[in-house]
Motif scaffolding. Structure first.
Motif, PDB file in Angstrom:
ATOM      1  N   ILE A 194     -13.491 -38.403   1.508  1.00 31.86           N
ATOM      2  CA  ILE A 194     -12.513 -37.345   1.755  1.00 31.86           C
ATOM      3  C   ILE A 194     -13.093 -36.269   2.664  1.00 31.86           C
ATOM      4  O   ILE A 194     -12.463 -35.823   3.618  1.00 31.86           O
ATOM      5  CB  ILE A 194     -12.065 -36.715   0.422  1.00 31.86           C
ATOM      6  CG1 ILE A 194     -11.296 -37.754  -0.388  1.00 31.86           C
ATOM      7  CG2 ILE A 194     -11.221 -35.472   0.657  1.00 31.86           C
ATOM      8  CD1 ILE A 194     -11.143 -37.400  -1.843  1.00 31.86           C
ATOM      9  N   ALA A 195     -14.346 -35.888   2.387  1.00 30.79           N
ATOM     10  CA  ALA A 195     -14.910 -34.720   3.074  1.00 30.79           C
ATOM     11  C   ALA A 195     -15.283 -35.014   4.529  1.00 30.79           C
ATOM     12  O   ALA A 195     -15.138 -34.152   5.386  1.00 30.79           O
ATOM     13  CB  ALA A 195     -16.139 -34.217   2.315  1.00 30.79           C
ATOM     14  N   ILE A 196     -15.768 -36.246   4.809  1.00 27.37           N
ATOM     15  CA  ILE A 196     -16.241 -36.516   6.167  1.00 27.37           C
ATOM     16  C   ILE A 196     -15.119 -36.385   7.204  1.00 27.37           C
ATOM     17  O   ILE A 196     -15.259 -35.620   8.154  1.00 27.37           O
ATOM     18  CB  ILE A 196     -16.958 -37.882   6.251  1.00 27.37           C
ATOM     19  CG1 ILE A 196     -18.295 -37.790   5.501  1.00 27.37           C
ATOM     20  CG2 ILE A 196     -17.211 -38.286   7.693  1.00 27.37           C
ATOM     21  CD1 ILE A 196     -18.999 -39.120   5.337  1.00 27.37           C
ATOM     22  N   PRO A 197     -13.992 -37.083   7.026  1.00 28.18           N
ATOM     23  CA  PRO A 197     -12.943 -36.901   8.033  1.00 28.18           C
ATOM     24  C   PRO A 197     -12.425 -35.466   8.106  1.00 28.18           C
ATOM     25  O   PRO A 197     -12.219 -34.938   9.207  1.00 28.18           O
ATOM     26  CB  PRO A 197     -11.828 -37.854   7.593  1.00 28.18           C
ATOM     27  CG  PRO A 197     -12.242 -38.452   6.312  1.00 28.18           C
ATOM     28  CD  PRO A 197     -13.649 -38.103   6.033  1.00 28.18           C
ATOM     29  N   ALA A 218     -12.164 -30.654  11.183  1.00 26.95           N
ATOM     30  CA  ALA A 218     -12.172 -29.192  11.224  1.00 26.95           C
ATOM     31  C   ALA A 218     -13.220 -28.693  12.197  1.00 26.95           C
ATOM     32  O   ALA A 218     -12.972 -27.788  13.000  1.00 26.95           O
ATOM     33  CB  ALA A 218     -12.438 -28.632   9.825  1.00 26.95           C
ATOM     34  N   ALA A 219     -14.414 -29.318  12.164  1.00 21.59           N
ATOM     35  CA  ALA A 219     -15.495 -28.870  13.047  1.00 21.59           C
ATOM     36  C   ALA A 219     -15.116 -29.090  14.510  1.00 21.59           C
ATOM     37  O   ALA A 219     -15.344 -28.226  15.362  1.00 21.59           O
ATOM     38  CB  ALA A 219     -16.788 -29.614  12.716  1.00 21.59           C
ATOM     39  N   LEU A 245     -13.545 -31.501  -1.528  1.00 26.50           N
ATOM     40  CA  LEU A 245     -13.091 -30.206  -1.036  1.00 26.50           C
ATOM     41  C   LEU A 245     -14.216 -29.178  -1.107  1.00 26.50           C
ATOM     42  O   LEU A 245     -14.304 -28.272  -0.273  1.00 26.50           O
ATOM     43  CB  LEU A 245     -11.892 -29.719  -1.856  1.00 26.50           C
ATOM     44  CG  LEU A 245     -10.619 -30.555  -1.708  1.00 26.50           C
ATOM     45  CD1 LEU A 245      -9.507 -30.008  -2.598  1.00 26.50           C
ATOM     46  CD2 LEU A 245     -10.158 -30.567  -0.260  1.00 26.50           C
ATOM     47  N   MET A 246     -15.093 -29.327  -2.099  1.00 26.90           N
ATOM     48  CA  MET A 246     -16.222 -28.395  -2.221  1.00 26.90           C
ATOM     49  C   MET A 246     -17.244 -28.606  -1.120  1.00 26.90           C
ATOM     50  O   MET A 246     -17.816 -27.653  -0.596  1.00 26.90           O
ATOM     51  CB  MET A 246     -16.940 -28.613  -3.552  1.00 26.90           C
ATOM     52  CG  MET A 246     -16.295 -27.939  -4.714  1.00 26.90           C
ATOM     53  SD  MET A 246     -17.268 -28.277  -6.186  1.00 26.90           S
ATOM     54  CE  MET A 246     -18.659 -27.199  -5.897  1.00 26.90           C
ATOM     55  N   ALA A 247     -17.480 -29.892  -0.798  1.00 26.96           N
ATOM     56  CA  ALA A 247     -18.533 -30.184   0.174  1.00 26.96           C
ATOM     57  C   ALA A 247     -18.053 -29.956   1.605  1.00 26.96           C
ATOM     58  O   ALA A 247     -18.848 -29.662   2.493  1.00 26.96           O
ATOM     59  CB  ALA A 247     -19.016 -31.624  -0.001  1.00 26.96           C
ATOM     60  N   ALA A 248     -16.731 -30.086   1.827  1.00 31.70           N
ATOM     61  CA  ALA A 248     -16.208 -30.019   3.189  1.00 31.70           C
ATOM     62  C   ALA A 248     -16.562 -28.731   3.949  1.00 31.70           C
ATOM     63  O   ALA A 248     -16.969 -28.804   5.110  1.00 31.70           O
ATOM     64  CB  ALA A 248     -14.696 -30.251   3.185  1.00 31.70           C
ATOM     65  N   THR A 265     -18.491 -28.740   7.360  1.00 33.27           N
ATOM     66  CA  THR A 265     -17.793 -28.253   8.554  1.00 33.27           C
ATOM     67  C   THR A 265     -18.661 -27.265   9.315  1.00 33.27           C
ATOM     68  O   THR A 265     -18.816 -27.345  10.536  1.00 33.27           O
ATOM     69  CB  THR A 265     -16.478 -27.549   8.148  1.00 33.27           C
ATOM     70  OG1 THR A 265     -15.684 -28.451   7.407  1.00 33.27           O
ATOM     71  CG2 THR A 265     -15.713 -27.085   9.375  1.00 33.27           C
ATOM     72  N   SER A 266     -19.243 -26.352   8.543  1.00 30.26           N
ATOM     73  CA  SER A 266     -20.044 -25.304   9.151  1.00 30.26           C
ATOM     74  C   SER A 266     -21.244 -25.886   9.919  1.00 30.26           C
ATOM     75  O   SER A 266     -21.501 -25.513  11.069  1.00 30.26           O
ATOM     76  CB  SER A 266     -20.508 -24.356   8.043  1.00 30.26           C
ATOM     77  OG  SER A 266     -21.059 -23.217   8.588  1.00 30.26           O
TER      78      SER A 266
END
Lengths: 311, 250
Positions: free
Chosen positions: A103-106, A111-112, A175-178, A182-183
């Protein structure tokens, strides 16, 4: 002809060689900064020594390599026979982390890319601040969202008896790791020099081609580092997974199975064990295991990100 | 035939004029030199031609630039325009891809997938840019790891790989040694039969060696346009042109 006058007969003037206030301040700051610098090393060694010491009794006593790593039975308080198998816990952690990364990678890469390549001016600043804010939300709040919001949604949507499972925890952890991913990924993209983009644009590359053919390959190490940091985050996260996984020992066969994570096991059980007991020591052995895993992941991430700076 | 027509061109950044009063036509298959000191507006001029102003909201272009008699400001697909125009920047830009991929990038962007065809293009362009012999045994190594002079020739090979109708070189020899510069100049002379070349240079002698006609930009204005040899023999409209080519200022 007159000779130029001399101050002293020998020509020695040591008046500038004084240990004055500036000199002492400089030395003091150097020492303070040095202590600050090595404190991280001292702490990490201290922590490692501490958890090793606590887990040591188990490692030399009841520890059974085969049982520990390959048995799915974690029955530390069984009256007939205590078993300390972490396979199910590892499976729990791995499944949740794996789903979270899916979930977080895409999400975070998208976002990045948007923040670094498309957004400009105020939009960009606003998004960056929002993402950083998101990264600062305490994990217990995420756990609460999993428990109070995700749980009923999952039960209703998929018509399953329990909504605290791999899916719930995976989404929450994703959602927590994203935000942090992203940053870091955005930093990696921003580190790609603009002249690469200009060169590609001048060749007639469309914006997407510039990103896909030039910017992403140039930033790939930094992006990989971002992903690994996310994985490290997933492995180490405790409170949210404790609340959202259902906390039942299980080798999951679907995303709707409840599981239990390594970290959550320590958090939930440590307070109820007698200090020095096998159970207590086994929990610390899990701690050692987690420590080593996160250490390896972070080290790998760090080496990869460093590689990017050099290249 | 007129390849590039420029009429009443002016360029501003955030409201500040950096170039105005540019009027000239560039003929097909000519080498057109642009000389002038720093901040004369030479690079901005090139950027306006291939619409690099598109992503720079600060940059505004007024007047008219016609490429193949098409007004570039009215073009919808700027990528198509840019594929017809090769650009070489002052500082070499070896993209962090392999040498092969650097040169094959533009053809690939254009949809060329055939490996054999790409091999031919890569060899031809690297040969033309006088780089083939030095890199033919290590086409897989990173383009960004080459030396500055080699990277610049790689950049030229890359610009040629899209089979441009026009080539714009912006002070290409800044980071290149004199021997390589001469080799690239020879390449440009050969290319004249196929490509229209705009050569922005701060070396007036380079313009003299290569350019058929030369424009002199000074302080954001096009001061003079003429047959290159005239500029150097003193047949000029403006005294400042003579002073500049004779090295009295700039």
């Amino acid at each position: 002809m007159e000779q130029p006058a001399q101050n002293t007969s020998s020509g020695v003037d040591a008046s500038f060689d004084q240990l004055n206030r500036d000199w002492y301040i400089d030395k003091a700051v150097q020492v303070l900064v040095f202590l600050g610098g090595i404190s991280a090393i001292v702490f990490i060694i201290g922590i490692f020594v501490f958890i090793s010491k606590e887990g040591f009794g188990f490692l030399v006593g009841d520890f059974n390599f085969k049982e520990f790593f390959f048995s799915p039975n974690w029955r530390p308080t069984s009256e007939s026979k205590e078993t300390f198998g972490i396979l199910a816990l590892v499976a729990g952690t791995a499944s949740v982390t794996g789903l979270a990364m899916l979930i977080a990678i895409p999400f975070s890469l998208g976002a990045a890319i948007f923040i670094a390549e498309f957004a400009s001016g105020k939009t960009r600043e606003f998004l960056k601040i929002t993402v950083e804010l998101l990264a600062a939300i305490p994990s217990v709040v995420w756990g609460f969202i999993g428990l109070a919001i995700m749980n009923p949604i999952i039960i209703e949507t998929f018509n399953v008896p329990v909504g605290l499972n791999v899916l719930n925890a995976g989404v929450i952890l994703g959602l927590m790791a994203a935000p942090i991913m992203t940053s870091i990924a955005e930093d990696a993209l921003k580190a790609v020099p603009d002249r690469y983009r200009e060169a590609a644009e001048a060749m007639g590359a469309t914006r997407w081609q510039v990103i896909y053919k030039v910017v992403l390959p140039a930033a790939k190490n930094g992006l990989l580092g971002a992903v690994l940091l996310g994985v490290g985050r997933g492995f180490g996260e405790t409170m949210a997974v404790l609340m959202a996984t259902g906390h039942s020992i299980n080798i999951p066969t679907s995303v709707f199975d409840s599981v239990r994570a390594l970290t959550a096991t320590i958090a939930a059980e440590l307070g109820e064990t007698a200090a020095g007991s096998s159970h207590y020591q086994a929990l610390f052995t899990i701690g050692i295991f987690l420590f080593i895993i996160t250490f390896i992941i972070n080290l790998a991430a760090d080496l990869i990100v460093r590689g990017v700076r050099k290249g | 035939m007129v390849k590039l027509g420029v009429k009443d061109l002016s360029i501003s950044y955030a409201g500040e004029r950096v170039l105005e009063g540019v009027n000239f036509d560039i003929q097909e298959h000519e080498i057109f030199g642009i000389i002038g000191p720093a901040n004369a507006g030479k690079t901005s001029f090139l950027k306006a031609i291939n619409r690099m102003d598109m992503f720079n909201t600060e940059m505004t272009v007024d007047g008219e630039i016609r490429f193949n008699n098409v007004d570039v400001s009215k073009i919808r697909n700027v990528y198509g325009l840019r594929r017809r125009i090769g650009v070489v920047f002052p500082l070499p830009v070896g993209l962090p891809l392999s040498i092969y991929d650097n040169v094959a990038l533009a053809p690939r962007l254009g949809g060329q997938k055939d490996k054999a065809e790409l091999d031919i293009i890569v060899e031809r362009c690297l040969t033309r840019a006088a780089l083939w012999d030095e890199v033919k045994d290590r086409l897989d190594s990173l383009g960004s790891m080459l030396s500055g002079g080699q990277q610049q020739r790689l950049t030229i090979a890359r610009a040629l790989s899209q089979d441009p109708e026009m080539l714009m070189l912006d002070e290409f020899s800044i980071a290149v040694d004199p021997v390589t510069t001469m080799r690239i100049e020879d390449v440009l002379k050969e290319l004249r039969s196929e490509v229209t070349i705009i050569l922005v240079t701060n070396l007036v002698q380079q313009a003299r060696r290569l350019a058929d006609r030369t424009a002199f930009f000074l302080g954001g204005r096009c001061v003079e346009v003429g047959v290159t040899e005239d500029l150097f023999t003193g047949e000029v409209q403006d005294q400042r042109t003579r002073d500049y080519v004779e090295g009295r200022f700039g």
